[in-house]
Design a protein around this motif. Structure first.
Motif, PDB file in Angstrom:
ATOM      1  N   VAL A 108       0.848  -1.202   0.000  1.00 25.66           N
ATOM      2  CA  VAL A 108       0.000   0.000   0.000  1.00 25.66           C
ATOM      3  C   VAL A 108       0.880   1.248   0.000  1.00 25.66           C
ATOM      4  N   ALA A 109       1.939   1.250   0.795  1.00 23.88           N
ATOM      5  CA  ALA A 109       2.833   2.409   0.846  1.00 23.88           C
ATOM      6  C   ALA A 109       3.514   2.650  -0.505  1.00 23.88           C
ATOM      7  N   TRP A 126       2.436   1.695  -3.570  1.00 26.16           N
ATOM      8  CA  TRP A 126       1.471   2.165  -4.558  1.00 26.16           C
ATOM      9  C   TRP A 126       0.984   3.580  -4.250  1.00 26.16           C
ATOM     10  N   THR A 127       0.877   3.914  -2.972  1.00 22.39           N
ATOM     11  CA  THR A 127       0.502   5.275  -2.603  1.00 22.39           C
ATOM     12  C   THR A 127       1.569   6.261  -3.064  1.00 22.39           C
ATOM     13  N   ALA A 128       2.831   5.915  -2.871  1.00 24.33           N
ATOM     14  CA  ALA A 128       3.925   6.789  -3.308  1.00 24.33           C
ATOM     15  C   ALA A 128       3.926   6.940  -4.829  1.00 24.33           C
ATOM     16  N   VAL A 139       1.310   6.619  -6.955  1.00 22.79           N
ATOM     17  CA  VAL A 139       0.159   7.431  -7.376  1.00 22.79           C
ATOM     18  C   VAL A 139       0.362   8.882  -6.976  1.00 22.79           C
ATOM     19  N   GLN A 140       0.858   9.121  -5.758  1.00 21.40           N
ATOM     20  CA  GLN A 140       1.100  10.495  -5.305  1.00 21.40           C
ATOM     21  C   GLN A 140       2.132  11.173  -6.199  1.00 21.40           C
ATOM     22  N   SER A 166       1.296  18.853  -3.260  1.00 25.36           N
ATOM     23  CA  SER A 166       0.646  17.583  -2.961  1.00 25.36           C
ATOM     24  C   SER A 166      -0.784  17.855  -2.511  1.00 25.36           C
ATOM     25  N   THR A 169      -2.902  15.828  -1.267  1.00 21.44           N
ATOM     26  CA  THR A 169      -3.134  15.146   0.005  1.00 21.44           C
ATOM     27  C   THR A 169      -2.613  15.977   1.169  1.00 21.44           C
TER      28      THR A 169
END
Length: 102
Positions: A14-15, A17-19, A21-22, A38, A40
């Motif tokens: 998850v970390a 893929w989050t990085a 996408v971000q 950012s 987010t």
């Protein structure tokens, strides 16, 4: 392959893929804003640091129920109706699955 990964591996994936996408979102936003930003982080800063959190949570529960009914009309109704049905299906279907899949 197991259906359920270990919690540590799941959090790591998850970390990552989050990085990814971000990073893509920031790369798309850069030409438009002219700076690295950012969304987010901006949402967090607005809600946590500049008092934006005062906009939410001050209405009675009936307000949110009415808002749900107005915005999602029949979808909210069927969603609430299917909560006990899905719980019953889960209860009875787990008994028939092999233990390696649970």
């Amino acid at each position: 392959r197991r259906l359920v990964a270990s919690p540590v591996r799941l959090l790591l994936e998850v970390a990552v893929w989050t990085a990814i996408v971000q990073g893509l979102v920031m790369a798309v936003d850069y030409p438009h804003y002219g700076k690295w930003t950012s969304p987010t982080l901006n949402i967090f800063q607005y809600n946590a640091q500049s008092g934006g959190d005062e906009l939410y949570g001050i209405e009675p529960m009936s307000y949110y129920i009415k808002n749900l009914a107005l915005n999602f009309n029949y979808v909210a109704f069927f969603g609430l109706l299917l909560l006990p049905v899905s719980a019953l299906l889960r209860l009875f279907s787990v008994a028939r699955l092999p233990t390696s899949l649970i």
